[in-house]
Motif scaffolding. Structure first.
Motif, PDB file in Angstrom:
ATOM      1  N   CYS A  40      -0.096  -4.927 -17.116  1.00 19.37           N
ATOM      2  CA  CYS A  40       0.431  -5.959 -18.019  1.00 19.37           C
ATOM      3  C   CYS A  40       1.894  -6.325 -17.793  1.00 19.37           C
ATOM      4  O   CYS A  40       2.464  -7.116 -18.550  1.00 19.37           O
ATOM      5  CB  CYS A  40       0.249  -5.526 -19.472  1.00 19.37           C
ATOM      6  SG  CYS A  40       1.144  -4.024 -19.930  1.00 19.37           S
ATOM      7  N   PHE A  83      -7.540   3.813 -20.918  1.00 17.33           N
ATOM      8  CA  PHE A  83      -7.869   2.400 -20.801  1.00 17.33           C
ATOM      9  C   PHE A  83      -9.110   2.210 -19.933  1.00 17.33           C
ATOM     10  O   PHE A  83      -9.939   1.327 -20.199  1.00 17.33           O
ATOM     11  CB  PHE A  83      -6.684   1.627 -20.203  1.00 17.33           C
ATOM     12  CG  PHE A  83      -5.632   1.234 -21.205  1.00 17.33           C
ATOM     13  CD1 PHE A  83      -5.880   0.249 -22.150  1.00 17.33           C
ATOM     14  CD2 PHE A  83      -4.391   1.853 -21.207  1.00 17.33           C
ATOM     15  CE1 PHE A  83      -4.908  -0.123 -23.068  1.00 17.33           C
ATOM     16  CE2 PHE A  83      -3.412   1.501 -22.119  1.00 17.33           C
ATOM     17  CZ  PHE A  83      -3.672   0.508 -23.059  1.00 17.33           C
ATOM     18  N   ILE A 129      -4.273  -6.903 -19.978  1.00 18.56           N
ATOM     19  CA  ILE A 129      -5.029  -5.677 -19.689  1.00 18.56           C
ATOM     20  C   ILE A 129      -6.517  -5.983 -19.606  1.00 18.56           C
ATOM     21  O   ILE A 129      -7.217  -5.496 -18.693  1.00 18.56           O
ATOM     22  CB  ILE A 129      -4.747  -4.611 -20.775  1.00 18.56           C
ATOM     23  CG1 ILE A 129      -3.288  -4.152 -20.687  1.00 18.56           C
ATOM     24  CG2 ILE A 129      -5.684  -3.418 -20.616  1.00 18.56           C
ATOM     25  CD1 ILE A 129      -2.843  -3.282 -21.836  1.00 18.56           C
ATOM     26  N   VAL A 173       3.424  -0.324 -23.537  1.00 16.08           N
ATOM     27  CA  VAL A 173       2.162  -0.643 -24.210  1.00 16.08           C
ATOM     28  C   VAL A 173       1.258   0.589 -24.152  1.00 16.08           C
ATOM     29  O   VAL A 173       1.079   1.191 -23.090  1.00 16.08           O
ATOM     30  CB  VAL A 173       1.474  -1.849 -23.536  1.00 16.08           C
ATOM     31  CG1 VAL A 173       0.098  -2.091 -24.146  1.00 16.08           C
ATOM     32  CG2 VAL A 173       2.333  -3.096 -23.676  1.00 16.08           C
ATOM     33  N   LEU A 226      -2.418   2.775 -25.708  1.00 16.75           N
ATOM     34  CA  LEU A 226      -3.731   2.783 -26.344  1.00 16.75           C
ATOM     35  C   LEU A 226      -3.718   3.912 -27.368  1.00 16.75           C
ATOM     36  O   LEU A 226      -3.485   5.068 -27.022  1.00 16.75           O
ATOM     37  CB  LEU A 226      -4.829   3.026 -25.301  1.00 16.75           C
ATOM     38  CG  LEU A 226      -6.266   3.145 -25.831  1.00 16.75           C
ATOM     39  CD1 LEU A 226      -6.700   1.863 -26.547  1.00 16.75           C
ATOM     40  CD2 LEU A 226      -7.228   3.462 -24.674  1.00 16.75           C
ATOM     41  N   VAL A 242      -4.293  -1.466 -29.388  1.00 17.45           N
ATOM     42  CA  VAL A 242      -3.233  -1.528 -28.397  1.00 17.45           C
ATOM     43  C   VAL A 242      -1.929  -1.914 -29.093  1.00 17.45           C
ATOM     44  O   VAL A 242      -1.828  -3.008 -29.668  1.00 17.45           O
ATOM     45  CB  VAL A 242      -3.565  -2.522 -27.275  1.00 17.45           C
ATOM     46  CG1 VAL A 242      -2.431  -2.575 -26.247  1.00 17.45           C
ATOM     47  CG2 VAL A 242      -4.879  -2.154 -26.600  1.00 17.45           C
ATOM     48  N   MET A 288      -6.348  -5.741 -31.586  1.00 18.65           N
ATOM     49  CA  MET A 288      -5.257  -6.207 -30.728  1.00 18.65           C
ATOM     50  C   MET A 288      -4.481  -7.295 -31.463  1.00 18.65           C
ATOM     51  O   MET A 288      -4.924  -7.835 -32.477  1.00 18.65           O
ATOM     52  CB  MET A 288      -5.790  -6.748 -29.398  1.00 18.65           C
ATOM     53  CG  MET A 288      -6.710  -7.948 -29.537  1.00 18.65           C
ATOM     54  SD  MET A 288      -7.329  -8.565 -27.940  1.00 18.65           S
ATOM     55  CE  MET A 288      -5.893  -9.478 -27.347  1.00 18.65           C
ATOM     56  N   GLU A 299     -12.234 -11.898 -23.156  1.00 14.85           N
ATOM     57  CA  GLU A 299     -11.804 -11.675 -24.537  1.00 14.85           C
ATOM     58  C   GLU A 299     -12.656 -12.446 -25.539  1.00 14.85           C
ATOM     59  O   GLU A 299     -13.056 -11.898 -26.579  1.00 14.85           O
ATOM     60  CB  GLU A 299     -10.330 -12.070 -24.698  1.00 14.85           C
ATOM     61  CG  GLU A 299      -9.820 -11.892 -26.117  1.00 14.85           C
ATOM     62  CD  GLU A 299      -8.453 -12.532 -26.342  1.00 14.85           C
ATOM     63  OE1 GLU A 299      -8.027 -12.615 -27.508  1.00 14.85           O
ATOM     64  OE2 GLU A 299      -7.815 -12.952 -25.353  1.00 14.85           O
ATOM     65  N   TYR A 306       0.145  -8.980 -23.986  1.00 13.49           N
ATOM     66  CA  TYR A 306       0.044  -7.856 -23.051  1.00 13.49           C
ATOM     67  C   TYR A 306      -1.393  -7.316 -23.019  1.00 13.49           C
ATOM     68  O   TYR A 306      -1.908  -6.954 -21.951  1.00 13.49           O
ATOM     69  CB  TYR A 306       1.009  -6.743 -23.445  1.00 13.49           C
ATOM     70  CG  TYR A 306       2.469  -7.109 -23.261  1.00 13.49           C
ATOM     71  CD1 TYR A 306       2.963  -7.489 -22.019  1.00 13.49           C
ATOM     72  CD2 TYR A 306       3.358  -7.061 -24.333  1.00 13.49           C
ATOM     73  CE1 TYR A 306       4.296  -7.824 -21.845  1.00 13.49           C
ATOM     74  CE2 TYR A 306       4.694  -7.392 -24.169  1.00 13.49           C
ATOM     75  CZ  TYR A 306       5.162  -7.781 -22.933  1.00 13.49           C
ATOM     76  OH  TYR A 306       6.486  -8.117 -22.762  1.00 13.49           O
ATOM     77  N   THR A 307      -2.041  -7.284 -24.184  1.00 10.43           N
ATOM     78  CA  THR A 307      -3.424  -6.800 -24.249  1.00 10.43           C
ATOM     79  C   THR A 307      -4.356  -7.749 -23.499  1.00 10.43           C
ATOM     80  O   THR A 307      -5.297  -7.300 -22.825  1.00 10.43           O
ATOM     81  CB  THR A 307      -3.878  -6.654 -25.709  1.00 10.43           C
ATOM     82  OG1 THR A 307      -2.907  -5.889 -26.436  1.00 10.43           O
ATOM     83  CG2 THR A 307      -5.219  -5.950 -25.797  1.00 10.43           C
ATOM     84  N   GLN A 308      -4.098  -9.037 -23.604  1.00 13.06           N
ATOM     85  CA  GLN A 308      -4.906 -10.013 -22.861  1.00 13.06           C
ATOM     86  C   GLN A 308      -4.809  -9.759 -21.356  1.00 13.06           C
ATOM     87  O   GLN A 308      -5.806  -9.870 -20.635  1.00 13.06           O
ATOM     88  CB  GLN A 308      -4.442 -11.434 -23.187  1.00 13.06           C
ATOM     89  CG  GLN A 308      -4.816 -11.901 -24.591  1.00 13.06           C
ATOM     90  CD  GLN A 308      -4.305 -13.300 -24.888  1.00 13.06           C
ATOM     91  OE1 GLN A 308      -3.194 -13.678 -24.483  1.00 13.06           O
ATOM     92  NE2 GLN A 308      -5.102 -14.090 -25.587  1.00 13.06           N
ATOM     93  N   ALA A 341      -0.316   1.818 -20.644  1.00 17.64           N
ATOM     94  CA  ALA A 341      -0.609   0.754 -19.688  1.00 17.64           C
ATOM     95  C   ALA A 341       0.435   0.764 -18.584  1.00 17.64           C
ATOM     96  O   ALA A 341       1.622   0.993 -18.842  1.00 17.64           O
ATOM     97  CB  ALA A 341      -0.615  -0.595 -20.384  1.00 17.64           C
TER      98      ALA A 341
END
Length: 286
Positions: free
Chosen positions: A242, A151, A181, A136, A138, A220, A167, A189, A177-179, A237
């Motif tokens: 994540c 990040f 992070i 993952v 950025l 992401v 995202m 979120e 996975y972003t959640q 990441a």
């Protein structure tokens, strides 16, 4: 004596005749034809695969045409959540490759009931493998107008309300996975989305497109998509943020071409196919 000589000459002549006849029969003996191996029956193999695999599997399709000319590969690329739903609703699919374990587990009767809450039984258990690992990342648009470098920095900008990030949706592995992070940095979120700091893509390709077009400050995505879209990666990441990004694959019980599907899945694990995956950032699962 004269009669004896005539008898011997006659016997010698007859022996020569029989010998010549025997040679003639041996010479005219036909050789049994060599039977040719029957051509393999044509097979159309339907493969559902995560959107992040489109470039690599398209390349591998050409390679596999030489290894198995009787097999026609038909791909359906989309988010793993969408593909899982299509399989559940009865879409024809021989082989499923997900970008996350959750979507495969939701179809696997041997998975934990807390994940496979509907008791779905689509996965041919003995065929399931962890095929690939992704990362993952950025990413930022060209020239990186916000000067985002990590990040850690992004988390601070999101907390201050000074950035616009893209995202994946919550049913998309890259979104999940972003959640994780965001949770790792203690960010809410829903609050960020309501404040207009987050926008969404239905799959990883949509997120990558928004970054590339510069409609967001960052996004992401997987390193494989950053590679294929020529996007700048500013940070990776960690597993602590994540977890590992594992792509499971399995033949489906509903497939009418299980043997052909297993053969293609086996091919994807070969050095030849793995070289294509590694070129864009995938790695074999260790």
């Amino acid at each position: 004596m004269k009669n004896l000589k005539k008898s011997l000459a006659l016997l010698l002549a007859l022996a020569m005749v029989f010998a010549l006849a025997a040679c003639g029969e041996a010479g005219t003996e036909e050789t049994a034809p060599v039977s040719e191996a029957p051509e393999a029956e044509p097979v159309e193999l339907v493969v559902f695969a995560a959107a992040s695999m489109e470039e690599t599997l398209t390349e591998i399709r050409g390679m596999y045409a030489e290894a198995a000319p009787n097999v026609t590969l038909v791909f359906n690329f989309d988010s793993s959540g969408t593909l899982k739903t299509q399989i559940q609703e009865g879409a024809d699919c021989d082989l499923f490759i997900s970008a996350g374990q959750k979507q495969m587990d939701q179809l696997d009767i041997e998975a934990d009931e807390s994940v496979n809450t509907e008791g779905l039984d689509f996965v041919l258990a003995e065929s399931r493998i962890d095929l690939l690992e992704n990362r993952v990342t950025l990413c930022v648009p060209e020239s990186n107008p916000m000067g985002i470098e990590s990040f850690d920095q992004l988390a601070g900008l999101l907390a201050e309300g000074g950035v616009f990030m893209c995202m994946g949706n919550s049913d998309v592995p890259v979104g999940q996975y972003t959640q994780k992070i965001l949770a790792y940095y203690g960010l809410d979120e829903a609050e960020l989305a309501n404040a207009g700091e987050i926008t969404y893509g239905t799959n990883v390709k949509e997120v990558a497109t928004q970054i590339k077009e510069g409609s967001v400050d960052c996004g992401v995505i997987y390193c494989t998509d950053a590679f294929s879209e020529g996007l700048e990666i500013v940070d990776y990441a960690t597993a602590e943020m994540c977890g590992q990004v594992i792509y499971p694959a399995a033949v489906l019980k509903t497939s009418e071409n299980q043997e052909a599907a297993q053969a293609f899945l086996d091919y994807l694990s070969t050095d030849e196919a793995m070289a294509v995956f590694e070129e864009v950032g995938f790695a074999p699962v260790q």
